[in-house]
Design a protein around this motif. Structure first.
Motif, mmCIF file in Angstrom:
data_model
loop_
_atom_site.group_PDB
_atom_site.id
_atom_site.type_symbol
_atom_site.label_atom_id
_atom_site.label_comp_id
_atom_site.label_asym_id
_atom_site.label_seq_id
_atom_site.Cartn_x
_atom_site.Cartn_y
_atom_site.Cartn_z
ATOM 1 N N ASN A 104 -5.102 -6.588 4.879
ATOM 2 C CA ASN A 104 -4.684 -5.635 5.912
ATOM 3 C C ASN A 104 -3.851 -6.422 6.926
ATOM 4 O OD1 ASN A 104 -4.379 -3.861 8.028
ATOM 5 N ND2 ASN A 104 -6.543 -3.360 8.228
ATOM 6 N N PHE A 164 -8.918 1.381 1.105
ATOM 7 C CA PHE A 164 -8.137 1.250 -0.117
ATOM 8 C C PHE A 164 -8.981 1.641 -1.324
ATOM 9 C CE2 PHE A 164 -10.164 -2.874 0.217
ATOM 10 C CZ PHE A 164 -10.523 -3.178 -1.086
ATOM 11 N N CYS A 209 -3.593 1.259 -7.645
ATOM 12 C CA CYS A 209 -4.035 1.013 -6.270
ATOM 13 C C CYS A 209 -3.492 2.076 -5.322
ATOM 14 C CB CYS A 209 -3.537 -0.347 -5.792
ATOM 15 S SG CYS A 209 -4.090 -1.727 -6.796
ATOM 16 N N SER A 210 -4.265 2.313 -4.265
ATOM 17 C CA SER A 210 -3.785 3.166 -3.182
ATOM 18 C C SER A 210 -4.446 2.716 -1.884
ATOM 19 C CB SER A 210 -4.094 4.647 -3.444
ATOM 20 O OG SER A 210 -5.464 4.911 -3.293
ATOM 21 N N SER A 211 -3.837 3.117 -0.773
ATOM 22 C CA SER A 211 -4.397 2.811 0.548
ATOM 23 C C SER A 211 -3.893 3.849 1.537
ATOM 24 C CB SER A 211 -3.991 1.409 1.000
ATOM 25 O OG SER A 211 -2.597 1.356 1.204
ATOM 26 N N ILE A 264 -6.686 -8.278 -1.443
ATOM 27 C CA ILE A 264 -6.272 -7.106 -0.691
ATOM 28 C C ILE A 264 -6.258 -7.515 0.773
ATOM 29 C CG2 ILE A 264 -6.712 -4.677 -0.190
ATOM 30 C CD1 ILE A 264 -8.615 -6.256 -3.010
ATOM 31 N N VAL A 285 -1.416 -2.358 3.997
ATOM 32 C CA VAL A 285 -2.365 -2.946 3.053
ATOM 33 C C VAL A 285 -1.564 -3.486 1.868
ATOM 34 C CG1 VAL A 285 -4.319 -2.516 1.520
ATOM 35 C CG2 VAL A 285 -4.209 -1.388 3.758
ATOM 36 N N ARG A 335 -8.390 0.132 7.888
ATOM 37 C CA ARG A 335 -7.767 0.813 6.758
ATOM 38 C C ARG A 335 -8.782 0.985 5.646
ATOM 39 N NH1 ARG A 335 -3.869 3.173 9.231
ATOM 40 N NH2 ARG A 335 -2.415 1.772 10.223
ATOM 41 N N GLY A 384 0.809 -1.209 0.000
ATOM 42 C CA GLY A 384 0.000 0.000 0.000
ATOM 43 C C GLY A 384 0.839 1.254 0.000
#
Length: 111
Positions: A40, A48, A94-96, A38, A101, A46, A12
């Motif tokens: 955690n 995402f 993707c981002s978190s 995905i 993550v 969190r 992440g």
């Protein structure tokens, strides 16, 4: 047509508005993703985001590029997105909100 099986992995980004490419197809490549998981790995809740788009930019919700947006992920939880197809020159971005993550894609790449 040649088929290559691959795994793509990404930690992440730590900032929800910062994106990284989990996987992309080339101009002469298509792909079938059996799944994206995905995870955690931390002890706090969190969120995402996942977007599918034609460039390595920032996914736009209004353009229909969001696959998952501000999706919650509990500690030690795993979410799976099943069966995606990607055409030529497609990016999974993707981002978190935490580096705890993790994203992983399982891919059959066709060229």
């Amino acid at each position: 047509m040649a088929v290559a099986y691959k795994n793509a992995k990404l930690a992440g980004s730590g900032t929800i508005s910062t994106y990284a490419t989990l996987y992309s197809t080339g101009a002469a490549t298509t792909a079938v993703l059996s799944s994206i998981t995905i995870t955690n790995t931390g002890t706090a809740d969190r969120i995402f985001r996942i977007g599918i788009m034609g460039s390595a930019g920032t996914p736009a919700v209004a353009s229909g590029e969001a696959l998952a947006w501000d999706f919650p992920l509990s500690p030690k939880d795993i979410i799976t997105v099943d069966a995606l197809a990607l055409g030529n020159t497609q990016f999974i971005r993707c981002s978190s909100d935490s580096a705890e993550v993790n994203f992983m894609a399982f891919i059959a790449e066709i060229s």
